[in-house]
Design an enzyme around this catalytic site. Structure first.
Site, PDB file in Angstrom:
ATOM      1  N   SER A 107      89.067  -4.950  15.704  1.00 59.25           N
ATOM      2  CA  SER A 107      88.061  -6.017  15.693  1.00 59.25           C
ATOM      3  C   SER A 107      88.670  -7.392  15.975  1.00 59.25           C
ATOM      4  O   SER A 107      87.955  -8.297  16.416  1.00 59.25           O
ATOM      5  CB  SER A 107      87.335  -6.030  14.353  1.00 59.25           C
ATOM      6  OG  SER A 107      88.256  -6.205  13.295  1.00 59.25           O
ATOM      7  N   ASP A 116      96.787  -4.315  10.008  1.00 56.81           N
ATOM      8  CA  ASP A 116      96.056  -4.033   8.764  1.00 56.81           C
ATOM      9  C   ASP A 116      96.688  -4.757   7.581  1.00 56.81           C
ATOM     10  O   ASP A 116      95.999  -5.115   6.638  1.00 56.81           O
ATOM     11  CB  ASP A 116      96.034  -2.518   8.518  1.00 56.81           C
ATOM     12  CG  ASP A 116      95.352  -1.797   9.657  1.00 56.81           C
ATOM     13  OD1 ASP A 116      94.216  -2.154   9.975  1.00 56.81           O
ATOM     14  OD2 ASP A 116      95.988  -0.922  10.274  1.00 56.81           O
ATOM     15  N   GLU A 168      99.907   1.547  20.669  1.00 64.44           N
ATOM     16  CA  GLU A 168     100.176   0.155  20.287  1.00 64.44           C
ATOM     17  C   GLU A 168     101.673  -0.089  20.123  1.00 64.44           C
ATOM     18  O   GLU A 168     102.193  -1.129  20.536  1.00 64.44           O
ATOM     19  CB  GLU A 168      99.464  -0.185  18.973  1.00 64.44           C
ATOM     20  CG  GLU A 168      97.956  -0.267  19.113  1.00 64.44           C
ATOM     21  CD  GLU A 168      97.232  -0.448  17.797  1.00 64.44           C
ATOM     22  OE1 GLU A 168      96.089  -0.932  17.833  1.00 64.44           O
ATOM     23  OE2 GLU A 168      97.792  -0.108  16.745  1.00 64.44           O
ATOM     24  N   LYS A 181      94.782 -10.298   5.492  1.00 66.34           N
ATOM     25  CA  LYS A 181      95.771  -9.259   5.827  1.00 66.34           C
ATOM     26  C   LYS A 181      97.159  -9.554   5.271  1.00 66.34           C
ATOM     27  O   LYS A 181      98.050  -8.719   5.335  1.00 66.34           O
ATOM     28  CB  LYS A 181      95.875  -9.110   7.360  1.00 66.34           C
ATOM     29  CG  LYS A 181      94.559  -8.825   8.068  1.00 66.34           C
ATOM     30  CD  LYS A 181      94.054  -7.454   7.770  1.00 66.34           C
ATOM     31  CE  LYS A 181      92.810  -7.060   8.516  1.00 66.34           C
ATOM     32  NZ  LYS A 181      92.902  -7.006   9.951  1.00 66.34           N
TER      33      LYS A 181
HETATM   34  C1  A5P Z   1      94.335  -0.136  15.591  1.00 62.16           C
HETATM   35  O1  A5P Z   1      94.898   1.132  15.632  1.00 62.16           O
HETATM   36  C2  A5P Z   1      95.003  -0.959  14.575  1.00 62.16           C
HETATM   37  O2  A5P Z   1      96.384  -0.992  14.596  1.00 62.16           O
HETATM   38  C3  A5P Z   1      94.445  -2.362  14.494  1.00 62.16           C
HETATM   39  O3  A5P Z   1      95.176  -3.277  15.242  1.00 62.16           O
HETATM   40  C4  A5P Z   1      94.429  -2.743  13.083  1.00 62.16           C
HETATM   41  O4  A5P Z   1      93.801  -1.680  12.378  1.00 62.16           O
HETATM   42  C5  A5P Z   1      93.716  -4.041  12.824  1.00 62.16           C
HETATM   43  O5  A5P Z   1      92.372  -3.889  13.092  1.00 62.16           O
HETATM   44  P1  A5P Z   1      91.339  -5.041  12.865  1.00 62.16           P
HETATM   45  O6  A5P Z   1      91.720  -6.154  13.746  1.00 62.16           O
HETATM   46  O7  A5P Z   1      90.017  -4.409  13.232  1.00 62.16           O
HETATM   47  O8  A5P Z   1      91.378  -5.401  11.414  1.00 62.16           O
END
Ligand code: A5P
Length: 227
Positions: free
Chosen positions: A27, A83, A102, A120
């Site tokens: 997001s 996260d 990623e 976070k």
């Molecule tokens: C995706 O696999 C993740 O690594 C995201 O980058 C991570 O979960 C952060 O997501 P949000 O930006 O939705 O919090």
């Protein structure tokens, strides 16, 4: 402007003409892709590779030129969410299930820019589950190995079925509670056959963390030098 959007906009401001960009997932990365789309519409000349089909589809909608990964030597900038971010700049990633792609993109970028809102930031990683990508073959054995190291793994579910990553693997969400030494835990996890990758992104791969706040302010935390 929401906090995630503020962080994303500030990181996207680092992008310059001619750069090759890696696009994250989630997001917060969503806002980065929107911002990049706006700048492409204004004439920014870049090419990009996405860490998930979701992000690639969004990038294509926003007319961001998508490059073939095989022709890329290194990304100039990778922008992605997280996260959790600890005080040293270590991350937990993979809440969206895209951790393997990623990490490949982040590890091959000169500057890995992390975009988060203030929620976070943590003293120590581990409050959120640590995603670990495992191959389906022998997954019961791999999970037993994780249980032996008190990871309390559970196989991620989606619509009542095992969640399958874009690489055809399972995700074991591991509850360690606190992760005192992310580098040591990452090494131990990689010693277990069947584990493809972990959601621990060590501070050594992070260039800067952009922390956005609801009033539009952004705090930048530098962690390492350019690769
Ligand atoms: C995706 O696999 C993740 O690594 C995201 O980058 C991570 O979960 C952060 O997501 P949000 O930006 O939705 O919090």
């Amino acid at each position: 402007m929401e906090a995630k959007q503020a962080a994303a906009a500030r990181a996207v401001a680092e992008i310059k003409n001619g750069m090759t960009i890696a696009l994250g997932t989630g997001s917060t990365a969503y806002w980065a892709i929107q911002e990049i789309g706006d700048r492409v519409a204004q004439g920014l000349d870049i090419k990009a590779v996405a860490s998930s089909l979701r992000s690639e589809n969004l990038a294509r909608e926003r007319k961001i030129p998508i490059a073939d990964l095989s022709g890329i030597d290194r990304f100039d900038i990778d922008i992605d969410g997280a996260d959790e971010v600890d005080q040293d700049g270590n991350l937990i990633k993979g809440g969206g299930g895209a951790l393997l792609r990623e990490k490949i993109l982040a590890a091959n970028s000169r500057k890995f820019l992390v975009i988060v809102d203030g929620s976070k930031l943590v003293d120590q990683l581990g409050k959120v589950p640590l995603p670990v990508e495992i191959v389906p073959f022998g997954s019961a054995l791999t999970l037993k190995n994780l249980e032996r190291m008190e990871a309390h793994p559970s196989v991620r579910q989606l619509n009542g079925k095992d969640y399958i990553s874009e690489n055809g693997n399972l995700i074991a969400d591991c509850r360690f509670q606190t992760i005192a030494d992310p580098a040591a835990l990452n090494r131990r996890l990689h010693e277990i056959p069947g584990i493809v990758e972990t959601g621990l992104f060590l501070h050594t791969m992070v260039h800067s963390v952009f922390v956005g706040y609801a009033d539009g302010a952004v705090r930048i935390i530098g962690t390492s030098t350019e690769k």
